[in-house]
Structure formats: structure tokens, C-alpha cells
Design a protein around this motif. Structure first.
Motif, PDB file in Angstrom:
ATOM      1  N   ALA A  79       0.846  -1.199   0.000  1.00 24.68           N
ATOM      2  CA  ALA A  79       0.000   0.000   0.000  1.00 24.68           C
ATOM      3  C   ALA A  79       0.879   1.247   0.000  1.00 24.68           C
ATOM      4  N   GLU A 104       1.495   5.288   0.881  1.00 24.83           N
ATOM      5  CA  GLU A 104       1.237   6.067   2.093  1.00 24.83           C
ATOM      6  C   GLU A 104      -0.171   6.653   2.098  1.00 24.83           C
ATOM      7  N   GLU A 125      -2.883   5.413   0.781  1.00 19.82           N
ATOM      8  CA  GLU A 125      -3.833   4.352   1.128  1.00 19.82           C
ATOM      9  C   GLU A 125      -3.761   4.046   2.620  1.00 19.82           C
ATOM     10  N   GLU A 126      -2.559   3.968   3.154  1.00 22.02           N
ATOM     11  CA  GLU A 126      -2.400   3.731   4.593  1.00 22.02           C
ATOM     12  C   GLU A 126      -3.096   4.822   5.401  1.00 22.02           C
ATOM     13  N   ASP A 127      -3.002   6.077   4.943  1.00 21.73           N
ATOM     14  CA  ASP A 127      -3.667   7.191   5.632  1.00 21.73           C
ATOM     15  C   ASP A 127      -5.180   6.999   5.645  1.00 21.73           C
ATOM     16  N   ASP A 175      -6.215   4.317   8.081  1.00 16.13           N
ATOM     17  CA  ASP A 175      -6.161   4.776   9.474  1.00 16.13           C
ATOM     18  C   ASP A 175      -7.517   5.293   9.945  1.00 16.13           C
ATOM     19  N   ARG A 218      -7.085  -3.553   3.094  1.00 11.68           N
ATOM     20  CA  ARG A 218      -6.668  -2.793   1.907  1.00 11.68           C
ATOM     21  C   ARG A 218      -7.901  -2.113   1.329  1.00 11.68           C
TER      22      ARG A 218
END
Length: 95
Positions: free
Chosen positions: A57, A59, A61-63, A66, A76
Motif C-alpha cells: 500500500a 502512504e 492508502e495507509e492514511d 487509518d 486494503r
């Protein structure tokens, strides 16, 4: 190629996003932002044995992940999973 979503098998095409497969088959994945990484309404949980086979992923997508209350280690966004022949039979579930 095929993908497994909530235990049901669906036809897919290499280069297609997992979100598009789900939408085409009437599954409950909104994808409100249409893949622009501005929401997390296409959150899926990837089967653990498939997770490390995906492109990591970004950054952005990670945000977004969260912000998901029920996110897991293998969460995901379906709009960011581009299907390849190596992902034939990919298995995910809807939260």
C-alpha cells in the motif's frame, strides 16, 4: 482469471481493479471517491495468505485505512488492488 469475495468466486480480468469486479457483480462496496484515495468505502480484508503477494500500500492508502474503525493488519482498499495473473484466485472478505 477469478477472485474470491466473501467465499464466492467472480470472473476478473488482468489490469482490472478489485473494486470494479465487486461493483460489476453488485457487491456492497461503495467506492465513493471512485479510486481517488479520498475515502475508505471500498475497504476489504485480504486473506492472510494473499496479503504479502499484493503490491504494498502507498502512504495515501495507509492514511485512508487509518480512518477505518474495523481495519485489520490485512486491510486494503479495493480500488488500489490491480489484478494480475499472479493474483488469480485472490481471496478477500467484506468487513
Amino acid at each position: 482469471m477469478r477472485v474470491m469475495i466473501d467465499g464466492r468466486e467472480w470472473a476478473a480480468t488482468a489490469g482490472e481493479r478489485l473494486l470494479d469486479v465487486a461493483r460489476r457483480n453488485g457487491l456492497a462496496l461503495e467506492g465513493t471517491c471512485n479510486g481517488d484515495l479520498a475515502c475508505a468505502t471500498c475497504h476489504v480484508i485480504v486473506a492472510a495468505d494473499w496479503f504479502d503477494r499484493l503490491t504494498p500500500a502507498r502512504e495515501e492508502e495507509e492514511d485512508m485505512l487509518d480512518l477505518v474503525a474495523d481495519a485489520r493488519r490485512t486491510s486494503r482498499l479495493a480500488c488500489q488492488i490491480v489484478l494480475t495473473p499472479a493474483l488469480d484466485k485472490l481471496s478477500v472478505s467484506l468487513p
